[in-house]
Design an enzyme around this catalytic site. Structure first.
Site, PDB file in Angstrom:
ATOM      1  CG  ASP A   1      70.305  23.965 -26.369  1.00 18.04           C
ATOM      2  OD1 ASP A   1      70.522  23.424 -25.257  1.00 18.04           O
ATOM      3  OD2 ASP A   1      69.232  24.522 -26.650  1.00 18.04           O
TER       4      ASP A   1
ATOM      5  CD  GLU B   1      65.309  26.842 -24.626  1.00 20.85           C
ATOM      6  OE1 GLU B   1      65.415  26.184 -23.574  1.00 20.85           O
ATOM      7  OE2 GLU B   1      65.701  26.424 -25.730  1.00 20.85           O
TER       8      GLU B   1
ATOM      9  CD  GLN C   1      64.261  19.420 -20.248  1.00 24.40           C
ATOM     10  OE1 GLN C   1      65.277  19.124 -20.848  1.00 24.40           O
ATOM     11  NE2 GLN C   1      63.615  20.539 -20.468  1.00 24.40           N
TER      12      GLN C   1
ATOM     13  CG  HIS D   1      70.706  19.768 -22.940  1.00 23.87           C
ATOM     14  ND1 HIS D   1      69.999  19.905 -21.755  1.00 23.87           N
ATOM     15  CD2 HIS D   1      70.766  21.005 -23.475  1.00 23.87           C
ATOM     16  CE1 HIS D   1      69.643  21.182 -21.606  1.00 23.87           C
ATOM     17  NE2 HIS D   1      70.099  21.868 -22.641  1.00 23.87           N
TER      18      HIS D   1
END
Ligand code: FE2
Length: 429
Positions: A325, A229, A168, A75
């Site tokens: 990540d 997740e 998100q 990200h």
């Protein structure tokens, strides 16, 4: 330009024979090859190539040569913001999302571009030349998307950036979420994302996946879903992703990232699911650093590791790559843009520490990641392909990983774009 004596992807030189010494004894080993580069492409690869008139020669002295590293899940829009406006004290994914929602209020294009420019240079110095970044589009102004689209173009000679439109805060659970996804794709995102485990309800979760994958099919985009997740074994977005990949014939254009709930699925369910996963041909990305840190937070003891079933997926022939990540952001307070740390943690947490597992582990952040990014046709050390590769200060990947060897040089289309000088650590006795 002629590169002599390259140990390409470990060649035949074994760690036990060469260790960290100079290469004199090893040069004669079969496996060292020469690479001729012309017009930015590999023109010839073979043993003992004869130099042409006035050809520049670089002797790699048996050093490890790999295709460039690939960051298949990061990200960039959130990178280098840890502690702003506050630290994530619980260390949970959800406090990370809350903290980022606060930081996002002050986002400007300049802020994003300054940070991403710094992060990309950290990555380049570590041999990364391809990056798939998820960019948060749950922002009515789409500020980060606009900034990173500009950077994708500005930095294209040094790094290929793939952009995922990443919701998100949800597609159906965020105001105007569907329209923001469409807008981000129309602005030029390369891939469509989703976050089924964060949607308000299970019904929203399935509907969001149908929406995202139909959008990708309609617009000819790739798909990369933040999928399950969470440590909730009832989080089953993955089966929907795989089924839609199969039915829409998107197949390996689709990636399921994280899939940490799979760690907690019961084995009977996984046995049934594995058939669909293989039929769907989707890719997986595991993020061992961040998910080891974020998962298991609701557990006392025993405490789950929370990383998806890398060993089992790999054994079934399913493609898995590793991502960092987060780099120093609300979800993960460390990181310097090196895929070495990711692989190191991945091998530990997935219990893949056999000799061959370690020697071949570079594949999680090179060739496997190329499949995830759908770039295999223009990636790899093969004649006719772009002459992009890294030279490591080691004889093989086992040593490179173990000694945390630097990337001595990173070549992209035949041009050196990054280099490092090995620092010496010496005991004074
Ligand atoms: Fe992620």
């Amino acid at each position: 330009m002629l590169f002599k004596n390259a140990n390409i992807e470990n060649g035949a030189v074994r760690a036990s024979e060469c260790s960290t010494q100079e290469t004199a004894d090893c040069k004669a080993e079969e496996g060292l090859l020469d690479m001729r580069v012309k017009n930015g492409k590999f023109a010839e690869i073979g043993a003992n190539l004869t130099p042409e008139d006035e050809e520049e020669i670089i002797d790699l002295r048996g050093k490890l040569v790999l295709p460039p590293f690939i960051e298949s899940h990061v990200h960039l829009d959130t990178c280098l913001t840890a502690g702003e406006p506050k630290w994530n004290m619980s260390g949970t994914l959800f406090e990370g999302i809350e903290t980022w929602a606060l930081r996002k209020e002050n986002l400007t294009k300049k802020d994003v571009k300054d940070r991403v420019n710094r992060a990309v240079r950290l990555q380049a110095a570590n041999g990364i030349q391809f990056v798939r970044t998820h960019v948060d589009i749950t922002d009515p102004k789409l500020t980060a998307m606009e900034a990173i689209l500009e950077l994708r173009d500005e930095l294209k000679d040094f790094v290929e950036i793939q952009i995922v439109a990443f919701p998100q805060e949800g597609i159906l659970s965020y105001p105007n979420g569907k329209q923001l996804m469409v807008d981000a794709v129309n602005m030029g995102a390369d891939a469509v994302g989703a976050i089924p485990h964060f949607e308000f309800t299970r019904e929203y979760s399935v509907e969001s996946l149908n929406f995202a994958m139909n959008l990708a099919a309609e617009k000819g985009k790739l798909v990369d879903v933040h999928c399950d997740e969470i440590d909730d074994e009832a989080s089953r977005g993955l089966e929907t992703v795989a089924a839609r990949a199969l039915e829409l014939e998107l197949f390996d254009r689709v990636t399921a990232s994280h899939t940490t709930a799979m760690h907690s699925y019961n084995n009977a369910y996984v046995m049934r699911l594995m058939r669909l996963l293989k039929m769907s041909r989707i890719n997986f990305v595991a993020n061992p650093l961040v998910n080891t840190h974020l998962q298991g937070r609701a557990d006392t003891y025993p405490k789950r590791r929370g990383v998806t079933r890398v060993r089992e997926l790999t054994a079934e022939g399913i493609n898995v790559s590793f991502g960092h990540d987060d780099i120093f952001d609300p979800w993960y307070p460390l990181g310097c843009g090196s895929m070495r740390d990711v692989v190191f943690m991945g091998l530990h947490v997935c219990q893949m520490m056999g000799y061959e597992d370690i020697m071949n582990a570079y594949r999680f952040v090179t060739v496997n990641a190329a499949r995830t990014l759908h770039i295999s046709d223009r990636y790899g050390i093969e004649m006719g392909k772009p002459a992009s590769f890294v030279v490591m200060d080691a004889q093989n990947y086992y040593d490179a990983l173990n000694y945390n060897s630097p990337v001595l040089a990173s070549y992209r289309n035949g041009k050196k774009i990054a280099e490092s000088t090995p620092g010496a650590k010496t005991a004074l006795f």
